[in-house]
Design a protein around this motif. Structure first.
Motif, short mmCIF file in Angstrom:
data_model
loop_
_atom_site.label_atom_id
_atom_site.label_comp_id
_atom_site.label_asym_id
_atom_site.label_seq_id
_atom_site.Cartn_x
_atom_site.Cartn_y
_atom_site.Cartn_z
N ASP A 1 39.40 55.93 15.37
CA ASP A 1 38.16 55.32 15.88
C ASP A 1 38.18 53.81 15.68
OD1 ASP A 1 36.93 57.55 16.78
OD2 ASP A 1 35.89 57.96 14.87
N PRO A 2 37.84 53.06 16.70
CA PRO A 2 37.83 51.61 16.53
C PRO A 2 36.56 51.14 15.80
CG PRO A 2 37.24 52.20 18.79
CD PRO A 2 37.52 53.48 18.08
N ASP A 3 36.69 50.06 15.04
CA ASP A 3 35.51 49.41 14.46
C ASP A 3 34.99 48.33 15.40
OD1 ASP A 3 35.46 50.81 12.01
OD2 ASP A 3 37.19 49.67 11.33
N PHE A 4 35.89 47.78 16.20
CA PHE A 4 35.49 46.74 17.16
C PHE A 4 36.07 47.05 18.53
CE2 PHE A 4 36.12 44.69 13.04
CZ PHE A 4 34.86 44.17 12.83
N ILE A 5 35.23 46.92 19.56
CA ILE A 5 35.73 46.99 20.94
C ILE A 5 35.25 45.72 21.63
CG2 ILE A 5 35.79 48.26 23.12
CD1 ILE A 5 34.89 50.74 21.60
N ASN A 6 36.18 44.99 22.19
CA ASN A 6 35.83 43.76 22.87
C ASN A 6 36.17 43.90 24.34
OD1 ASN A 6 36.26 41.06 23.89
ND2 ASN A 6 36.02 40.40 21.76
N VAL A 7 35.20 43.72 25.22
CA VAL A 7 35.48 43.77 26.67
C VAL A 7 35.12 42.42 27.25
CG1 VAL A 7 34.98 44.90 28.87
CG2 VAL A 7 34.97 46.24 26.78
N LYS A 8 36.08 41.80 27.93
CA LYS A 8 35.84 40.49 28.54
C LYS A 8 35.93 40.64 30.06
CE LYS A 8 38.08 36.00 28.64
NZ LYS A 8 39.21 35.27 28.08
N ILE A 9 34.92 40.16 30.76
CA ILE A 9 34.90 40.24 32.22
C ILE A 9 34.80 38.83 32.78
CG2 ILE A 9 33.69 41.21 34.22
CD1 ILE A 9 32.48 43.30 32.31
N GLU A 10 35.72 38.50 33.67
CA GLU A 10 35.84 37.11 34.13
C GLU A 10 36.05 37.11 35.64
OE1 GLU A 10 39.13 33.75 32.81
OE2 GLU A 10 39.14 35.73 31.91
N LYS A 11 35.26 36.33 36.35
CA LYS A 11 35.41 36.27 37.80
C LYS A 11 36.60 35.38 38.15
CE LYS A 11 32.52 35.25 41.79
NZ LYS A 11 31.16 34.86 42.19
N ILE A 12 37.41 35.83 39.12
CA ILE A 12 38.51 34.96 39.55
C ILE A 12 38.53 34.89 41.08
CG2 ILE A 12 40.01 35.18 37.53
CD1 ILE A 12 41.51 37.36 38.72
N SER A 13 39.00 33.76 41.57
CA SER A 13 38.98 33.57 43.02
C SER A 13 40.28 34.11 43.63
CB SER A 13 38.83 32.08 43.31
OG SER A 13 39.30 31.81 44.60
N GLU A 14 40.16 34.69 44.81
CA GLU A 14 41.32 35.25 45.51
C GLU A 14 42.41 34.18 45.70
OE1 GLU A 14 40.14 37.01 49.21
OE2 GLU A 14 42.00 38.16 49.36
N ASP A 15 41.98 32.93 45.92
CA ASP A 15 42.95 31.84 46.16
C ASP A 15 43.88 31.59 44.97
OD1 ASP A 15 41.65 31.57 48.50
OD2 ASP A 15 40.45 29.84 47.88
N ASP A 16 43.43 32.00 43.80
CA ASP A 16 44.24 31.74 42.59
C ASP A 16 45.21 32.87 42.29
OD1 ASP A 16 42.95 29.36 42.17
OD2 ASP A 16 41.40 30.26 40.89
N ILE A 17 45.22 33.89 43.17
CA ILE A 17 46.04 35.07 42.86
C ILE A 17 47.36 35.05 43.62
CG2 ILE A 17 46.12 37.60 42.97
CD1 ILE A 17 43.11 37.64 42.65
N ARG B 1 42.76 44.88 33.70
CA ARG B 1 42.78 45.16 35.14
C ARG B 1 42.28 43.93 35.89
NH1 ARG B 1 42.15 50.43 36.90
NH2 ARG B 1 42.62 49.41 38.87
N ILE B 2 42.62 43.86 37.17
CA ILE B 2 41.99 42.89 38.07
C ILE B 2 41.43 43.73 39.23
CG2 ILE B 2 42.33 40.95 39.65
CD1 ILE B 2 44.59 39.97 37.82
N VAL B 3 40.12 43.76 39.37
CA VAL B 3 39.51 44.66 40.37
C VAL B 3 38.44 43.93 41.18
CG1 VAL B 3 39.92 46.73 38.96
CG2 VAL B 3 37.75 45.51 38.74
N GLY B 4 38.10 44.53 42.33
CA GLY B 4 37.03 43.98 43.15
C GLY B 4 35.67 44.27 42.51
N HIS B 5 34.66 43.54 42.99
CA HIS B 5 33.30 43.63 42.45
C HIS B 5 32.81 45.07 42.27
CE1 HIS B 5 28.92 43.60 42.92
NE2 HIS B 5 28.95 42.39 42.37
N ASP B 6 33.06 45.92 43.27
CA ASP B 6 32.48 47.27 43.24
C ASP B 6 33.11 48.19 42.19
OD1 ASP B 6 30.94 46.39 45.24
OD2 ASP B 6 31.95 47.51 46.85
#
Ligand code: PML
Length: 244
Positions: free
Chosen positions: A55-71, A30-35
């Motif tokens: 059932d998963p053995d591994f769950i990887n969640v990556k969260i990355e900030k991106i600037s509106e100008d790059d969208i 997903r790409i979502v706002g801060h809130d």
């Protein structure tokens, strides 16, 4: 406003000893706002923990900030639907719609689908040379960094169509892209689609037999129109929000 890209993937270890490997179970992005970061993150983890593949053995969640100008903001492809009686008719219809560009894959389709099934990404097939262009054939090319604009939905279940229209719109806008051919790899989901800027997103309600897990995505690209690296770069790096 700043946005955050969230990506989740879950896998399971299968096999014994030397044969042990990690099998993909579930993924989402997903790409979502801060809130919305926290709620969407929790929903993704719930999705990983309740997947029908186990059932998963591994769950990887990556969260990355991106600037509106790059969208980049894109309008979703227009959607149409074709009902067919059999999956064979569905595939015939798909080839007919894609036309000339699909000639090279028609005969080889069952083999190509068996190859795409274990891949995390799609196959990038050059219609000019009849060759595959993914740098890593086992992984394929992943279209990533995309979401529906203003989507506040926090969905812990996969919605095949909602996710596919976003992905297909991004893919159709990649340099040199001619068409996309998709059959779900979910054994319980028989609807697939073909998509391009010219065709729009055409849902074909039956593209395989129920219970068949062979499926995947084939991106039909024309190396006479663009460089493969520009196309791959767009698919994998450009941040895109889709007005649906
Ligand atoms: C998948 O998510 O497994 C593939 C997407 C197919 C979506 C087809 C549709 O319902 O329009």
């Amino acid at each position: 406003m700043d946005y955050y890209s969230l990506k989740m993937r879950a896998s399971q270890q299968v096999g014994e000893g030397e044969q042990k490997y990690e099998q993909h179970i579930s993924g989402a992005e997903r790409i979502v706002g801060h809130d919305n970061v926290e709620a969407v993150c929790a929903a993704m983890v719930r999705r990983a923990l309740t997947h029908s593949k186990g059932d998963p053995d591994f769950i990887n969640v990556k969260i990355e900030k991106i600037s509106e100008d790059d969208i980049q903001i894109l309008d979703a492809l227009p959607v149409t639907r074709i009902d067919v009686d059999t999956w064979q008719q569905g595939r015939d219809k798909a080839f007919e719609l894609i036309g000339e560009a699909a000639v090279g894959i028609r005969e080889k389709l069952p083999e190509l689908l068996r190859e795409t099934f274990p891949m995390r990404g799609a196959m990038l097939y050059d219609i000019a040379t009849g060759t595959r262009l993914e740098p890593d054939h086992e992984r394929g090319v992943r279209a990533t960094y995309m979401d529906a604009l203003h989507s506040s939905v926090v969905d812990s279940q996969k919605n095949h169509f909602n996710e596919a229209i976003v992905l297909a719109t991004k893919v159709a806008n990649a340099p040199g892209m001619v068409a996309e051919f998709c059959i779900s790899d979910d054994p319980n989901y028989v609807t697939g689609y073909v998509a391009s800027k010219e065709l729009g997103y055409v849902r074909i309600m039956k593209m395989k037999e129920m219970g068949d897990e062979n499926g995947g995505r084939i991106f039909l690209f024309d190396s006479r129109k663009a460089k493969a690296e520009d196309c791959i770069n767009y698919l994998q790096k450009k941040k895109v929000l889709i007005k649906v």
